[in-house]
Design a protein around this motif. Sequence first.
Motif, short mmCIF file in Angstrom:
data_model
loop_
_atom_site.label_atom_id
_atom_site.label_comp_id
_atom_site.label_asym_id
_atom_site.label_seq_id
_atom_site.Cartn_x
_atom_site.Cartn_y
_atom_site.Cartn_z
N ASP A 23 0.83 -1.20 0.00
CA ASP A 23 0.00 0.00 0.00
C ASP A 23 0.87 1.25 0.00
O ASP A 23 0.61 2.20 -0.74
CB ASP A 23 -0.93 -0.01 1.21
CG ASP A 23 -1.89 1.16 1.20
OD1 ASP A 23 -2.56 1.37 0.17
OD2 ASP A 23 -1.97 1.87 2.23
N THR A 24 1.90 1.24 0.83
CA THR A 24 2.80 2.39 0.90
C THR A 24 3.50 2.60 -0.43
O THR A 24 3.63 3.73 -0.91
CB THR A 24 3.82 2.22 2.04
OG1 THR A 24 3.11 1.99 3.27
CG2 THR A 24 4.71 3.43 2.19
N GLU A 30 1.60 7.16 -6.50
CA GLU A 30 0.48 8.08 -6.69
C GLU A 30 0.86 9.54 -6.39
O GLU A 30 0.44 10.45 -7.08
CB GLU A 30 -0.68 7.66 -5.77
CG GLU A 30 -1.91 8.51 -5.89
CD GLU A 30 -3.02 8.04 -4.97
OE1 GLU A 30 -3.90 8.86 -4.65
OE2 GLU A 30 -3.02 6.86 -4.55
N PHE A 31 1.67 9.73 -5.34
CA PHE A 31 2.03 11.08 -4.91
C PHE A 31 3.45 11.50 -5.29
O PHE A 31 3.98 12.46 -4.76
CB PHE A 31 1.86 11.21 -3.39
CG PHE A 31 0.44 11.19 -2.94
CD1 PHE A 31 -0.32 12.34 -2.97
CD2 PHE A 31 -0.15 10.02 -2.49
CE1 PHE A 31 -1.65 12.34 -2.56
CE2 PHE A 31 -1.47 10.00 -2.08
CZ PHE A 31 -2.22 11.17 -2.11
N ARG A 32 4.06 10.78 -6.22
CA ARG A 32 5.46 11.01 -6.56
C ARG A 32 5.76 12.48 -6.88
O ARG A 32 6.79 13.01 -6.49
CB ARG A 32 5.88 10.13 -7.73
CG ARG A 32 7.37 10.22 -8.02
CD ARG A 32 7.84 9.17 -8.98
NE ARG A 32 7.71 7.82 -8.48
CZ ARG A 32 8.57 7.22 -7.67
NH1 ARG A 32 9.60 7.88 -7.21
NH2 ARG A 32 8.40 5.97 -7.29
N ASP A 33 4.86 13.17 -7.55
CA ASP A 33 5.09 14.56 -7.93
C ASP A 33 5.17 15.50 -6.73
O ASP A 33 5.78 16.56 -6.82
CB ASP A 33 3.98 15.06 -8.86
CG ASP A 33 3.99 14.36 -10.20
OD1 ASP A 33 5.02 13.74 -10.55
OD2 ASP A 33 2.97 14.42 -10.91
N MET A 81 2.63 15.35 4.25
CA MET A 81 3.38 16.43 3.58
C MET A 81 2.98 16.53 2.11
O MET A 81 2.80 17.62 1.58
CB MET A 81 4.89 16.20 3.71
CG MET A 81 5.44 16.41 5.09
SD MET A 81 7.24 16.34 5.19
CE MET A 81 7.65 14.76 4.50
N ALA A 82 2.86 15.38 1.45
CA ALA A 82 2.49 15.38 0.03
C ALA A 82 1.10 15.96 -0.16
O ALA A 82 0.87 16.76 -1.08
CB ALA A 82 2.54 13.95 -0.51
N TYR A 83 0.17 15.60 0.71
CA TYR A 83 -1.20 16.10 0.61
C TYR A 83 -1.24 17.62 0.81
O TYR A 83 -1.90 18.34 0.06
CB TYR A 83 -2.08 15.40 1.64
CG TYR A 83 -3.50 15.87 1.63
CD1 TYR A 83 -4.38 15.44 0.63
CD2 TYR A 83 -3.98 16.74 2.59
CE1 TYR A 83 -5.69 15.88 0.59
CE2 TYR A 83 -5.30 17.18 2.57
CZ TYR A 83 -6.15 16.74 1.57
OH TYR A 83 -7.44 17.18 1.55
N LYS A 84 -0.50 18.08 1.83
CA LYS A 84 -0.46 19.53 2.08
C LYS A 84 0.13 20.28 0.89
O LYS A 84 -0.36 21.34 0.51
CB LYS A 84 0.34 19.83 3.35
CG LYS A 84 -0.41 19.48 4.61
CD LYS A 84 0.42 19.78 5.83
CE LYS A 84 -0.34 19.43 7.10
NZ LYS A 84 0.45 19.66 8.31
N LYS A 85 1.19 19.73 0.31
CA LYS A 85 1.81 20.36 -0.85
C LYS A 85 0.84 20.39 -2.03
O LYS A 85 0.70 21.41 -2.71
CB LYS A 85 3.09 19.61 -1.24
CG LYS A 85 3.83 20.25 -2.37
CD LYS A 85 5.14 19.56 -2.66
CE LYS A 85 5.86 20.21 -3.82
NZ LYS A 85 7.09 19.50 -4.17
N LYS A 86 0.15 19.29 -2.24
CA LYS A 86 -0.81 19.22 -3.34
C LYS A 86 -1.95 20.22 -3.12
O LYS A 86 -2.36 20.90 -4.05
CB LYS A 86 -1.38 17.80 -3.43
CG LYS A 86 -2.28 17.56 -4.61
CD LYS A 86 -2.68 16.11 -4.69
CE LYS A 86 -3.46 15.84 -5.96
NZ LYS A 86 -3.77 14.42 -6.12
N MET A 87 -2.43 20.32 -1.89
CA MET A 87 -3.52 21.24 -1.59
C MET A 87 -3.07 22.70 -1.72
O MET A 87 -3.83 23.53 -2.19
CB MET A 87 -4.10 20.98 -0.20
CG MET A 87 -4.78 19.64 -0.06
SD MET A 87 -5.95 19.22 -1.38
CE MET A 87 -7.21 20.45 -1.09
N SER A 88 -1.85 22.98 -1.30
CA SER A 88 -1.38 24.37 -1.41
C SER A 88 -1.18 24.76 -2.87
O SER A 88 -1.43 25.89 -3.25
CB SER A 88 -0.08 24.58 -0.62
OG SER A 88 1.00 23.91 -1.24
#
Length: 110
Positions: A23-24, A30-33, A81-88
Amino acid sequence: IDFPKPVGSSGINAEYGEAIANDTDSKIDEFRDQLEQSEVDKMKESINELKDIFNDDNKDAEEIREKMNEVQQASLKLFEMAYKKKMSESGSSESSGSEQQTDAEYKDSK
């Protein structure tokens, strides 16, 4: 009902550990970018260590549990961190549009 088989007498479920690792791994893709390559490398190393532990008959249940927990905690932080970066990134492009819309609403309501 087929229950997953635990590893030896440790009572730790190898399939659960593999599911965590897989899963990880898929979330990394999925969040590589949004992820730093150095963080990806560290996470992949932890995943490989977890997989290695399940193949090592000399590891006890506590060591396995600790490594599973370590991988889970590290992945939570990484993907947060990835989610926050994507949302920002998406939020900054949307915020100017919502401000304009707010101005238009005030003009319409006068």
